[in-house]
Structures are given as C-alpha cells and as structure tokens.
Design an enzyme around this catalytic site. Structure first.
Site, PDB file in Angstrom:
ATOM      1  N   LYS A 168     -16.462 -69.494  94.536  1.00  0.00           N
ATOM      2  CA  LYS A 168     -17.682 -69.723  95.317  1.00  0.00           C
ATOM      3  C   LYS A 168     -18.325 -68.398  95.702  1.00  0.00           C
ATOM      4  O   LYS A 168     -17.782 -67.639  96.505  1.00  0.00           O
ATOM      5  CB  LYS A 168     -17.356 -70.477  96.613  1.00  0.00           C
ATOM      6  CG  LYS A 168     -18.627 -70.854  97.384  1.00  0.00           C
ATOM      7  CD  LYS A 168     -18.366 -71.143  98.848  1.00  0.00           C
ATOM      8  CE  LYS A 168     -18.533 -69.947  99.750  1.00  0.00           C
ATOM      9  NZ  LYS A 168     -19.908 -69.456  99.856  1.00  0.00           N
ATOM     10  N   SER A 220     -16.565 -60.304 105.322  1.00  0.00           N
ATOM     11  CA  SER A 220     -16.509 -59.636 106.629  1.00  0.00           C
ATOM     12  C   SER A 220     -15.202 -59.946 107.370  1.00  0.00           C
ATOM     13  O   SER A 220     -14.557 -60.970 107.122  1.00  0.00           O
ATOM     14  CB  SER A 220     -17.700 -60.080 107.478  1.00  0.00           C
ATOM     15  OG  SER A 220     -17.564 -61.451 107.775  1.00  0.00           O
ATOM     16  N   GLY A 224     -12.862 -63.324 107.615  1.00  0.00           N
ATOM     17  CA  GLY A 224     -11.469 -63.189 107.163  1.00  0.00           C
ATOM     18  C   GLY A 224     -10.498 -63.775 108.179  1.00  0.00           C
ATOM     19  O   GLY A 224      -9.527 -64.448 107.812  1.00  0.00           O
ATOM     20  N   GLU A 241      -9.979 -59.030 101.566  1.00  0.00           N
ATOM     21  CA  GLU A 241     -10.616 -57.713 101.399  1.00  0.00           C
ATOM     22  C   GLU A 241     -11.790 -57.686 102.362  1.00  0.00           C
ATOM     23  O   GLU A 241     -12.807 -58.346 102.121  1.00  0.00           O
ATOM     24  CB  GLU A 241     -11.098 -57.532  99.960  1.00  0.00           C
ATOM     25  CG  GLU A 241      -9.992 -57.503  98.927  1.00  0.00           C
ATOM     26  CD  GLU A 241      -9.148 -56.244  98.996  1.00  0.00           C
ATOM     27  OE1 GLU A 241      -9.513 -55.292  99.711  1.00  0.00           O
ATOM     28  OE2 GLU A 241      -8.102 -56.212  98.333  1.00  0.00           O
ATOM     29  N   CYS A 275     -18.388 -51.786 100.755  1.00  0.00           N
ATOM     30  CA  CYS A 275     -17.318 -51.869 101.759  1.00  0.00           C
ATOM     31  C   CYS A 275     -16.744 -50.482 102.039  1.00  0.00           C
ATOM     32  O   CYS A 275     -16.478 -50.142 103.183  1.00  0.00           O
ATOM     33  CB  CYS A 275     -16.239 -52.825 101.303  1.00  0.00           C
ATOM     34  SG  CYS A 275     -15.584 -52.448  99.662  1.00  0.00           S
ATOM     35  N   GLN A 322     -28.520 -59.007 107.966  1.00  0.00           N
ATOM     36  CA  GLN A 322     -28.002 -57.642 107.849  1.00  0.00           C
ATOM     37  C   GLN A 322     -29.078 -56.617 108.213  1.00  0.00           C
ATOM     38  O   GLN A 322     -28.806 -55.600 108.847  1.00  0.00           O
ATOM     39  CB  GLN A 322     -27.505 -57.404 106.413  1.00  0.00           C
ATOM     40  CG  GLN A 322     -26.628 -56.182 106.283  1.00  0.00           C
ATOM     41  CD  GLN A 322     -25.329 -56.319 107.061  1.00  0.00           C
ATOM     42  OE1 GLN A 322     -24.715 -57.377 107.068  1.00  0.00           O
ATOM     43  NE2 GLN A 322     -24.936 -55.269 107.748  1.00  0.00           N
ATOM     44  N   GLU A 372     -19.636 -51.161 111.848  1.00  0.00           N
ATOM     45  CA  GLU A 372     -19.950 -51.053 110.411  1.00  0.00           C
ATOM     46  C   GLU A 372     -21.421 -51.432 110.206  1.00  0.00           C
ATOM     47  O   GLU A 372     -21.797 -52.587 110.347  1.00  0.00           O
ATOM     48  CB  GLU A 372     -19.074 -52.015 109.602  1.00  0.00           C
ATOM     49  CG  GLU A 372     -19.332 -51.918 108.107  1.00  0.00           C
ATOM     50  CD  GLU A 372     -18.696 -53.048 107.277  1.00  0.00           C
ATOM     51  OE1 GLU A 372     -18.532 -54.160 107.795  1.00  0.00           O
ATOM     52  OE2 GLU A 372     -18.396 -52.794 106.097  1.00  0.00           O
TER      53      GLU A 372
HETATM   54  P1  NAD Z   1     -19.246 -62.945 104.972  1.00  0.00           P
HETATM   55  O1  NAD Z   1     -17.879 -62.900 105.565  1.00  0.00           O
HETATM   56  O2  NAD Z   1     -20.372 -63.342 105.823  1.00  0.00           O
HETATM   57  O3  NAD Z   1     -19.290 -63.939 103.714  1.00  0.00           O
HETATM   58  C1  NAD Z   1     -18.434 -63.778 102.601  1.00  0.00           C
HETATM   59  C2  NAD Z   1     -18.197 -65.135 101.960  1.00  0.00           C
HETATM   60  O4  NAD Z   1     -17.497 -65.968 102.878  1.00  0.00           O
HETATM   61  C3  NAD Z   1     -19.468 -65.887 101.574  1.00  0.00           C
HETATM   62  O5  NAD Z   1     -19.247 -66.497 100.314  1.00  0.00           O
HETATM   63  C4  NAD Z   1     -19.582 -66.921 102.693  1.00  0.00           C
HETATM   64  O6  NAD Z   1     -20.290 -68.088 102.299  1.00  0.00           O
HETATM   65  C5  NAD Z   1     -18.131 -67.246 102.961  1.00  0.00           C
HETATM   66  N1  NAD Z   1     -17.851 -67.800 104.293  1.00  0.00           N
HETATM   67  C6  NAD Z   1     -18.541 -67.618 105.440  1.00  0.00           C
HETATM   68  N2  NAD Z   1     -17.943 -68.282 106.463  1.00  0.00           N
HETATM   69  C7  NAD Z   1     -16.842 -68.867 105.945  1.00  0.00           C
HETATM   70  C8  NAD Z   1     -15.784 -69.642 106.500  1.00  0.00           C
HETATM   71  N3  NAD Z   1     -15.733 -69.964 107.785  1.00  0.00           N
HETATM   72  N4  NAD Z   1     -14.786 -70.059 105.675  1.00  0.00           N
HETATM   73  C9  NAD Z   1     -14.791 -69.733 104.373  1.00  0.00           C
HETATM   74  N5  NAD Z   1     -15.766 -69.006 103.785  1.00  0.00           N
HETATM   75  C10 NAD Z   1     -16.774 -68.566 104.557  1.00  0.00           C
HETATM   76  O7  NAD Z   1     -19.440 -61.495 104.339  1.00  0.00           O
HETATM   77  P2  NAD Z   1     -20.758 -60.886 103.661  1.00  0.00           P
HETATM   78  O8  NAD Z   1     -21.735 -60.640 104.754  1.00  0.00           O
HETATM   79  O9  NAD Z   1     -21.132 -61.711 102.488  1.00  0.00           O
HETATM   80  O10 NAD Z   1     -20.228 -59.501 103.086  1.00  0.00           O
HETATM   81  C11 NAD Z   1     -20.304 -58.288 103.779  1.00  0.00           C
HETATM   82  C12 NAD Z   1     -18.944 -57.881 104.301  1.00  0.00           C
HETATM   83  O11 NAD Z   1     -18.005 -57.875 103.232  1.00  0.00           O
HETATM   84  C13 NAD Z   1     -18.915 -56.476 104.884  1.00  0.00           C
HETATM   85  O12 NAD Z   1     -18.166 -56.451 106.075  1.00  0.00           O
HETATM   86  C14 NAD Z   1     -18.206 -55.668 103.807  1.00  0.00           C
HETATM   87  O13 NAD Z   1     -17.604 -54.490 104.263  1.00  0.00           O
HETATM   88  C15 NAD Z   1     -17.232 -56.665 103.287  1.00  0.00           C
HETATM   89  N6  NAD Z   1     -16.783 -56.313 101.941  1.00  0.00           N
HETATM   90  C16 NAD Z   1     -15.480 -55.915 101.757  1.00  0.00           C
HETATM   91  C17 NAD Z   1     -15.043 -55.502 100.506  1.00  0.00           C
HETATM   92  C18 NAD Z   1     -13.619 -55.061 100.266  1.00  0.00           C
HETATM   93  O14 NAD Z   1     -13.199 -55.000  99.116  1.00  0.00           O
HETATM   94  N7  NAD Z   1     -12.846 -54.742 101.281  1.00  0.00           N
HETATM   95  C19 NAD Z   1     -15.936 -55.505  99.437  1.00  0.00           C
HETATM   96  C20 NAD Z   1     -17.261 -55.909  99.656  1.00  0.00           C
HETATM   97  C21 NAD Z   1     -17.663 -56.320 100.914  1.00  0.00           C
END
Ligand code: NAD
Length: 470
Positions: A168, A220, A224, A241, A275, A322, A372
């Site tokens: 997804k 995020s 997580g 991650e 990230c 964002q 961040e």
């Molecule tokens: P986000 O956590 O808002 O969303 C990520 C995914 O999670 C999306 O597909 C979203 O639909 C899904 N999601 C949201 N709520 C959920 C829930 N309750 N249960 C299950 N799934 C859910 O993150 P984002 O805003 O898309 O991405 C940005 C963040 O990702 C930043 O903090 C960035 O640092 C981090 N990131 C980390 C890495 C890494 O490898 N460590 C890589 C890229 C981005």
C-alpha cells in the site's frame, strides 16, 4: 473513473470509489486513484495467502529470475514512471528518472544477495542447521518522498525470500506504485504481489489484519508507534523505518571548499524530503562564517520550480500538511533568535513552493533544530568542543544517521562511532547501497532494510537439529 487499477490476485481491479491525487506544483487534482474497500483488501490478503505455499517452495533461482524480470519491466517503463513521479511527488524530472532507474538497479542487486542456510554445529553425532524461512504474507506500507524506490525496498527482499505481499503506497503518491503493479502483473504469479491504494485507514486495516503476518513500514514516527501497538494484537513481525533528524558535524580542520557541495546536496536533495537528509549542521566556530556564506551562495545558484519545467533543480514540498509544517518552523526562526541566510518566506502563488532556506545562529532547544522539518530548511549550529558537540548531536530521540567531517579521518571516525545512530558516516552523508543495512535506532525505527540483514527481516529462523543415525 481512474486510469489506474489495483492489482489483486493477478487481476486489474477498479475501485468502487476514487480519490483525487494533487500535483503539489499546481495544487490541482491531476488524476484519480482507486480507493480500495475493506472487501478488496480482504481479497488481496486471501490471494496472497493462497499463493504463499507454492511461491515459498519455488526454487530460489526462479524467484531471483522474477526480480530480474521485474527490473527489466521497470527499465522499459522508466520514462512513464518518472512522468507520474514528477506529477504526484513534485520532484524534478531528472530526480524522478534517477528514482525509476534506481528502482530497476535495486531489484537486480537484491536478487543477487545470498541468505544461505548456516551450519552452526557439526560433529559425529549432531548436525545443526539454521534456516531462514519466509514468514507468509507481508503488508508493506510506504511514504510519499520516494514512492517507488521505497516500495521496492520491500517488494524485492520479501519476494526473493519466498513471501507474498500486499503493498500500500501513500495516499499522496499512489500512482507510480499502482502503475508498477500494472506493468509487472503478467509476469508475477497470481497473488504473489497485490497492490492496493487508499487512505490511512487502509493501512490501519492492514496492521490489524489477522491474515497478514508481517508489516514492513516506512514513514513517520507517530504512525510507526501506532503500527507497533496495532500489530501486537496478533504479534506480527514488524520492521519500522521512521523519521530522522540527522546531524552532520564539521570539525575545524574540514576543507570547506571540498565539503560545500556534498553537504548542500545531502541537506536539500528532494527538497529536504529525505529521511536521512542532513537536518542539523553543526559547524566549528573557526569555519562557521565561511560555511554559512558558501552554503548560502550555493543556494542562490539553484532553481526551485515545477519538476517538469526545464532547469528545475528542486520541486515543491509534496503536500499541504508538510508545507504548513515547514512554514510554521520557518516562522519560529526569528522568534527564537535565528537569522535567515537565504529564503525564509513561502513563495507566493500556486504550488507548495518554499525556497531553499538556510538559518544561522539557532542552537539546540529551538524548534527548527529539535524537530524534523522534512523540507528545504537547514539550521547551521555553532560549536567549539568535539565532546560537547557529540553530546548535543545525541541529545535527541531520533537515531537514524549522522556524519562527522574532518581533514583527520581517524579523529572523525572516532567521533562518528560515538553517534547514537543506525548509520554513521565519515566525510560523507547518506551513502546507501542495496548491500548495506540501513535502519534507525532509538525512535527512528526498528530493524534494517537491504543487504542480507534486510532479507533476514522477511524471514523467521528455524533451527534444524539433526541427530545422526548411529
Ligand atoms: P506517514 O507516517 O504519515 O505515512 C506513511 C504511510 O503510513 C502512508 O502509506 C500512510 O497512509 C500510512 N498510515 C498512516 N496512518 C496509518 C496507520 N494508523 N496505520 C497504518 N498505516 C498508516 O509518513 P509520511 O508523511 O508519508 O512520510 C514522511 C516520514 O517518513 C518522515 O518522518 C520521514 O523521515 C519518514 N521516512 C523514513 C524513512 C526511513 O527509511 N527511515 C524513509 C523515508 C521516509
């Protein structure tokens, strides 16, 4: 109606409903995305479970061949995939091409990695083997900054180790990943890779689903934590991650002219939406003014604009939420005693454009340093003492990456090894490879991706303990 389809059990499936995907450069909906229902998710999970027994027994060489065939398909469609990435993510066409070709390269590299059975004891009586067994159905949930590449970081290792998958993408950037599902649909055995799209709720249904056995998540920290709580219901395996707030430390003996380009690139790549971007730049007092001046001068040579326009180096922030975070952090700068060396004010007009922004004179404890930003805004922080700067760099709940830069590589290595991060770099930052494990410590995540260690995350260990016939 959407031009894109879900992939469920090897079939193209239309959404009963759709939602609009916004181009961040125009703020206009440019395409509709199918919105998977609960029933469609259940069908995808059922197909993945049905496909698992045969796929997990498929010889490794055949599974590897499939990854290579997927790489070929991605390679044939790089221009199409890159065009979608620019419109949904905002990045420049050159960067979108880089992501699409990197995706093909990643597939091939992961296909070549070994995760062999180990013999951990062998004598006249006993032979003990450690086997890596696939887990079952993996639910992959991915973010919007590198929609395609970060999805393939999960697809490739999960499938090559014998798992099946429901993938997804982010609701902000679902289309390149749906397109990927479409272009490999006829070469992947039905049910092995299912691609669904929808809102955050769809992700929640996945983490709660009894018939999904592992969640591999990139996104995020707050999400997580929710996933970890939700996955505990059925004790699902998880890899997380999460976000970072990477420090880069420039010691007094750093050759400033040599490091300006790599520091700048690693701070502003993908408009800071990486990230492991440099998000806190600690610079020794002796070279502070020179570094500030040269980074700000470099920012003036770069162009922020629509990713499709010729000459664009950096695109907009990907979404309104964002963008508001970046604007809000920029607003806090003056209130907290910071000084803009360049940028600072949102660009007027349509699109979530924010200029490359560099901030001097802030220190730890200010919002821009501690949070961040995930956008094109970089604080440069002054330090005088090596031990003290390591303490300050570590004084955070984040632990993704960090770097130390110096003319004295030995001293820099000693300092880098003290960083409380999953990756610590010397005279470079965010140097990743399919063969190196990448992941965060502290609240930046759990587990790693890439290399044999990343493959192992998609397996459970079985000890096969054989008493030899006497
Ligand atoms: P986000 O956590 O808002 O969303 C990520 C995914 O999670 C999306 O597909 C979203 O639909 C899904 N999601 C949201 N709520 C959920 C829930 N309750 N249960 C299950 N799934 C859910 O993150 P984002 O805003 O898309 O991405 C940005 C963040 O990702 C930043 O903090 C960035 O640092 C981090 N990131 C980390 C890495 C890494 O490898 N460590 C890589 C890229 C981005």
């Amino acid at each position: 109606m959407s031009d894109y389809t879900l992939t469920i059990d090897g079939q193209a499936v239309a959404g009963e409903k759709t939602f609009g995907v916004v181009n961040p450069a125009t703020e206009e909906i440019w395409a509709e995305c199918p919105d998977a229902t609960r029933e469609q998710l259940d069908a995808a999970v059922a197909a993945a479970n049905a496909a698992f027994p045969a796929w997990s027994r498929t010889p490794l060489e055949e599974r590897r061949a499939l990854l290579n065939a997927m790489a070929d398909r991605v390679q044939e469609h790089t221009a199409e995939l890159a065009g979608i990435l620019v419109r949904e993510q905002g990045k420049s066409l050159a960067n979108a091409m880089f992501e699409a070709t990197g995706t093909a390269m990643w597939f091939r590299a992961i296909a070549a990695i070994d995760l062999p059975t180990e013999v951990i004891q062998e004598d006249d009586d006993i032979r003990v083997e450690l086997h890596h067994k696939p887990i079952g159905v993996v639910g992959a949930i991915t973010p919007w900054n590198f929609p395609l590449l970060l999805s393939i970081w999960k697809v490739a290792p999960a499938l090559v180790t014998g798992n099946t998958m429901v993938l997804k993408p982010s609701p902000y950037t679902p289309l390149a990943v749906l397109k990927f599902g479409e272009i490999v649909r006829d070469i992947v055995p039905a049910g092995v890779l299912n691609v669904v799209a929808g809102g955050d709720e769809l992700g929640r249904w996945m983490t709660e689903h009894d018939d999904i056995h592992k969640i591999s998540f990139t996104g995020s920290g707050p999400t997580g934590k929710k996933i970890m709580a939700s996955a505990s219901g059925s004790l699902k395996r998880i890899t997380l991650e999460l976000g970072g707030n990477d420090p880069a430390i420039l010691r007094a003996d750093t050759n400033v002219d040599e490091v300006i380009d790599p520091i700048f690139d690693m701070a502003f790549q993908n408009s800071g939406q990486v990230c492991g971007a440099i998000k806190r730049l600690y610079v020794h007092d002796d070279i502070y003014d020179e570094v500030c001046e040269k980074l700000a001068a470099k920012a003036q040579t770069r162009t922020v604009g629509d990713g499709l326009a010729e000459g664009t180096d950096y695109g907009p922030v990907q979404n309104k939420m964002q963008y508001d975070i970046v604007c809000d952090l920029a607003k806090s700068v003056k209130e907290e005693g910071g000084r803009f060396l360049c940028g600072g004010e949102p660009t007027e007009g349509k699109g979530y454009f924010f200029p490359l922004t560099i901030v001097a004179d802030l220190t730890d404890g200010s919002r821009l340093v501690d949070e961040e930003p995930f956008g094109p805004i970089l604080p440069i922080i002054r330090f005088t003492d090596d031990d003290d700067v390591i303490r300050r760099a570590n004084d955070t709940s984040f632990g993704l990456g960090g770097s130390v830069w110096s003319g004295d590589a030995e001293k820099a290595t000693e300092m880098a090894s003290q960083l409380e991060t999953g990756s610590a770099w010397v005279n470079q930052h965010f140097n990743l490879s399919p063969f190196l494990p990448f992941g965060g410590v502290k609240e930046s995540g759990m587990g790693v991706e890439n290399g044999p260690w990343g493959l192992a995350e998609f397996t459970t260990k079985q000890v096969l303990n054989i008493k030899k016939a006497s």
